[in-house]
Design an enzyme around this catalytic site. Sequence first.
Site, PDB file in Angstrom:
ATOM      1  N   GLY A 210       0.827  -1.210   0.000  1.00 17.50           N
ATOM      2  CA  GLY A 210       0.000   0.000   0.000  1.00 17.50           C
ATOM      3  C   GLY A 210       0.851   1.244   0.000  1.00 17.50           C
ATOM      4  O   GLY A 210       2.056   1.190  -0.228  1.00 17.50           O
ATOM      5  N   ASN A 211       0.215   2.390   0.237  1.00 13.10           N
ATOM      6  CA  ASN A 211       0.952   3.642   0.331  1.00 13.10           C
ATOM      7  C   ASN A 211       0.298   4.527   1.377  1.00 13.10           C
ATOM      8  O   ASN A 211      -0.749   4.176   1.927  1.00 13.10           O
ATOM      9  CB  ASN A 211       1.024   4.325  -1.040  1.00 13.10           C
ATOM     10  CG  ASN A 211      -0.352   4.664  -1.572  1.00 13.10           C
ATOM     11  OD1 ASN A 211      -1.039   5.515  -1.041  1.00 13.10           O
ATOM     12  ND2 ASN A 211      -0.781   3.962  -2.616  1.00 13.10           N
ATOM     13  N   ARG A 212       0.917   5.669   1.643  1.00  7.22           N
ATOM     14  CA  ARG A 212       0.482   6.474   2.790  1.00  7.22           C
ATOM     15  C   ARG A 212      -0.535   7.555   2.427  1.00  7.22           C
ATOM     16  O   ARG A 212      -0.789   8.448   3.227  1.00  7.22           O
ATOM     17  CB  ARG A 212       1.706   7.112   3.449  1.00  7.22           C
ATOM     18  CG  ARG A 212       2.567   6.079   4.162  1.00  7.22           C
ATOM     19  CD  ARG A 212       3.867   6.682   4.631  1.00  7.22           C
ATOM     20  NE  ARG A 212       3.654   7.909   5.386  1.00  7.22           N
ATOM     21  CZ  ARG A 212       4.516   8.897   5.463  1.00  7.22           C
ATOM     22  NH1 ARG A 212       5.651   8.835   4.803  1.00  7.22           N
ATOM     23  NH2 ARG A 212       4.259   9.952   6.189  1.00  7.22           N
TER      24      ARG A 212
END
Length: 401
Positions: A210-212
């Site tokens: 995922g990413n932030r």
Amino acid sequence: MGRPKVVLGVSGGIAAYKACELLRRLTESGHDVRVVPTASALRFVGEPTWSALSGNPVSPQVWDEVHEVPHVRIGQAADLVVVAPATADTLARAAHGLADDLLTNTLLTARCPVVFAPAMHTEMWENPATRENVATLRRRGAVVIEPAVGRLTGVDTGQGRLPDPAEIFEVCRRVLARGAEGVAADLAGRHVVVSAGGTREPLDPVRFLGNRSSGKQGYALARSAVARGARVTLVAANTDLADPAGADVVRVGTAVQLREAVLKAASDADAVVMAAAVADFRPATYASGKIKKREGQEPAPVELVRNPDVLAELAAGRPHAGQVVVGFAAETDDVLANGRAKLARKGCDLLVVNEVGERRTFGSEENEAVVLAADGTETPVPYGPKEALADVVWDLVARRW
Ligand code: CTP
């Protein structure tokens, strides 16, 4: 200049109790609020509640304090009129210009922006009579917020719920700010699609890449578009933010799901803004059971495959020539040169380039950007709230229509 004057119209639906929370938010943020309930609203929530919470006198009819000519003065003095909940009956009376109580008189005399937050059963909302009344009010410049989907009074579910009062407040805040600058619901009649958040690409049932991305910039774009009168589809990837009032929120997890939802919504859209952080890669295989570590064995490398580039696909396959496609990019070096190259590569009309560095963009309430346009123009947006950047993006999109 005194406190901004807001008229809170309340009509007779069970959601009237939620208007107390809206009133609270309006007064606590420094607005002078005059509550104008209909007679039937007072059967749900009584006059003492409205007058205590607002600090102002309350009456549904034109015959009290006649020497002050309330049927004209209240509307004339208002900076914003918000009707929440707006019943089918109130929408009908407003659309037809009837003036048989204080609220309808106020609506006829108001020269300021007007927001309606309808709440009713799905059948009433979908009835052609209501559809036409809503269309009439929107054509005349009012912002009519789409009701939320969910549990209605009794056992029914469907579209017709009053959105969260905190989110109606957000619409009011934006409409008031723009009204003070003399700008109206300039996106009325438009359908816009916004993607927000960050995709998650599963490895197994419990793990993902995922990413932030928090989704805040995409949500700011959606909230701003609702307040400017647009019909909004918000494709939200893994966000935990409250649904913006009035937006049709479609929840997705992966890049492939996001692509499907965005392309579907884009088919009749006037603009698509890709604010989501879409993973460029996903694991080549998905383990249907949890991947276990094995004693004495090195972990197997994770093989990745490319995800579709949704933005490039949107730009290349527009359903009509007038659709405006907007992308986002995060750059650390050679921001403008890299941004220009990306704009050309993706084929979009506008690219919002964030310089990521010391000031965090992910998760913060602020942003700083340059909006690059395919026609060569550059619009710098100074460090400030994400909603300010959202408004600049819609200004630039509207100019292209
Ligand atoms: N985007 C997309 N589909 C992808 C990847 C990105 O639609 N598979 C969109 C994003 O929503 C965003 C823009 O493309 O609007 C970002 O482009 P991208 O090439 O991913 O740029 P960066 O994130 O800046 O990454 P890089 O510099 O690695 O290209």
